[in-house]
Design a protein around this motif. Structure first.
Motif, PDB file in Angstrom:
ATOM      1  N   MET A   1      12.819 -53.872 -32.652  1.00  0.00           N
ATOM      2  CA  MET A   1      11.515 -53.966 -33.298  1.00  0.00           C
ATOM      3  C   MET A   1      10.841 -55.294 -32.970  1.00  0.00           C
ATOM      4  O   MET A   1       9.680 -55.338 -32.557  1.00  0.00           O
ATOM      5  N   LEU A   2      11.572 -56.394 -33.144  1.00  0.00           N
ATOM      6  CA  LEU A   2      10.968 -57.709 -32.937  1.00  0.00           C
ATOM      7  C   LEU A   2      10.630 -57.939 -31.470  1.00  0.00           C
ATOM      8  O   LEU A   2       9.656 -58.637 -31.158  1.00  0.00           O
ATOM      9  N   ASN A   3      11.410 -57.351 -30.548  1.00  0.00           N
ATOM     10  CA  ASN A   3      11.054 -57.406 -29.132  1.00  0.00           C
ATOM     11  C   ASN A   3       9.635 -56.912 -28.902  1.00  0.00           C
ATOM     12  O   ASN A   3       8.925 -57.402 -28.015  1.00  0.00           O
TER      13      ASN A   3
ATOM     14  N   VAL B   1       3.684 -31.501 -31.834  1.00  0.00           N
ATOM     15  CA  VAL B   1       4.671 -32.320 -31.132  1.00  0.00           C
ATOM     16  C   VAL B   1       3.954 -33.118 -30.059  1.00  0.00           C
ATOM     17  O   VAL B   1       3.199 -32.562 -29.250  1.00  0.00           O
ATOM     18  N   GLU B   2       4.170 -34.434 -30.034  1.00  0.00           N
ATOM     19  CA  GLU B   2       3.496 -35.299 -29.080  1.00  0.00           C
ATOM     20  C   GLU B   2       4.496 -36.220 -28.390  1.00  0.00           C
ATOM     21  O   GLU B   2       5.600 -36.443 -28.884  1.00  0.00           O
ATOM     22  N   SER B   3       4.081 -36.775 -27.277  1.00  0.00           N
ATOM     23  CA  SER B   3       4.910 -37.731 -26.550  1.00  0.00           C
ATOM     24  C   SER B   3       4.909 -39.071 -27.272  1.00  0.00           C
ATOM     25  O   SER B   3       4.067 -39.332 -28.152  1.00  0.00           O
ATOM     26  N   ALA B   4       5.839 -39.939 -26.882  1.00  0.00           N
ATOM     27  CA  ALA B   4       5.880 -41.272 -27.471  1.00  0.00           C
ATOM     28  C   ALA B   4       4.590 -42.034 -27.179  1.00  0.00           C
ATOM     29  O   ALA B   4       4.061 -42.747 -28.035  1.00  0.00           O
TER      30      ALA B   4
ATOM     31  N   GLN C   1      17.883 -47.219 -29.317  1.00  0.00           N
ATOM     32  CA  GLN C   1      17.116 -46.801 -28.143  1.00  0.00           C
ATOM     33  C   GLN C   1      15.818 -46.121 -28.563  1.00  0.00           C
ATOM     34  O   GLN C   1      14.751 -46.363 -27.980  1.00  0.00           O
ATOM     35  N   SER C   2      15.913 -45.249 -29.558  1.00  0.00           N
ATOM     36  CA  SER C   2      14.717 -44.540 -30.029  1.00  0.00           C
ATOM     37  C   SER C   2      13.679 -45.518 -30.576  1.00  0.00           C
ATOM     38  O   SER C   2      12.480 -45.412 -30.291  1.00  0.00           O
TER      39      SER C   2
ATOM     40  N   PHE D   1       9.896 -46.209 -28.828  1.00  0.00           N
ATOM     41  CA  PHE D   1       8.631 -46.115 -29.554  1.00  0.00           C
ATOM     42  C   PHE D   1       7.939 -47.479 -29.610  1.00  0.00           C
ATOM     43  O   PHE D   1       6.731 -47.592 -29.390  1.00  0.00           O
ATOM     44  N   GLY D   2       8.724 -48.534 -29.919  1.00  0.00           N
ATOM     45  CA  GLY D   2       8.142 -49.867 -30.032  1.00  0.00           C
ATOM     46  C   GLY D   2       7.462 -50.322 -28.752  1.00  0.00           C
ATOM     47  O   GLY D   2       6.391 -50.945 -28.779  1.00  0.00           O
TER      48      GLY D   2
END
Length: 246
Positions: free
Chosen positions: A19-21, A85-88, A143-144, A148-149
């Motif tokens: 997240m912080l990355n 349903v959508e992509s990231a 990883q997920s 997303f991040g």
């Protein structure tokens, strides 16, 4: 970022690092299996301690999203729910646009072993699905969050014009209406087949979550439910909306 029933503290720490990355720092945990705080999370957070220190813990998912306007669920499994349903990439752009309009958005991630269950997905307006190898789609929790991040960060630095948006009601307000609706349906014997009730209730809840009603619409829905559940007025009874002159 909302982690629903995460199992290992080490994975929570790696999620905080991911997240912080990407510039994300608001973490919420729903019923972490090994309790909280968890020393194992600090060991893998790689100095993302501030994310862990600010993490909020909730007993239920509804409590975790109560102050949010929108919810996105990450899952790789097909559902019976009619959730888009959508992509990231597409989901991240939408989350950024919502945020620029002043909305609070929750992105849900399920437990390591099983992911999000259907009742959890029913709270979402959109499903985010990562475009992985169809023959090996499995991703670990961190990883997920990182995927997303990364897409969220790319979208957040892009120049986009967002128009004025009337925010939907908070999920907590919608949840209270849904509890009232389900209770009313139960009193009227709507749920005739017990084994089908969980699926029926999930579909019903998701219908309203996807519609994202605004404040005036929510007031209208409450008024409709009140009218439908009120005993009909008999001829000659005083109008409850008017006081008699004294």
């Amino acid at each position: 970022m909302v982690l629903v029933e995460p199992q290992l503290g080490e994975n929570i720490g790696m999620c905080a690092r991911a997240m912080l990355n990407c510039g994300l720092d608001r973490l919420r945990l729903v019923r972490p299996r090994d309790g909280w705080p968890n020393p194992a999370a600090l060991a893998t957070a790689a100095d993302a301690d501030a994310v862990l220190e600010g993490a909020e813990v909730f007993a239920t998912l509804d409590e975790a999203i109560a102050d949010c306007h929108h919810v996105v669920a990450t899952t790789s499994r097909s559902r019976a729910l009619a959730v888009p349903v959508e992509s990231a990439e597409s989901s991240a752009r939408q989350v950024v646009d919502w945020g620029r309009g002043g909305a609070r958005v929750a992105v849900l991630f399920g437990a390591e072993a099983s992911g999000l269950d259907t009742p959890s997905v029913a709270r979402a307006e959109r499903i985010l699905r990562f475009d992985t190898n169809a023959e090996f789609p499995s991703l670990n929790l961190a990883q997920s969050v990182l995927l997303f991040g990364w897409e969220w960060r790319r979208a957040s630095v892009a120049e986009r014009v967002v128009g004025d948006e009337v925010l939907p009601v908070l999920k907590g307000d919608l949840s209270r209406f849904l509890e009232r609706l389900v209770s009313s349906l139960e009193r009227r014997d709507f749920f005739l087949t017990p084994e089908l009730r969980p699926t029926t209730e999930a579909v019903l809840r998701n219908f309203f979550h996807r519609s994202a009603p605004r404040e005036r619409e929510m007031a209208l829905l409450h008024g409709i439910l009140t009218a439908l559940t009120r005993e009909p007025r008999r001829q000659g009874d005083p109008d409850p909306g008017h006081e008699s002159a004294s």
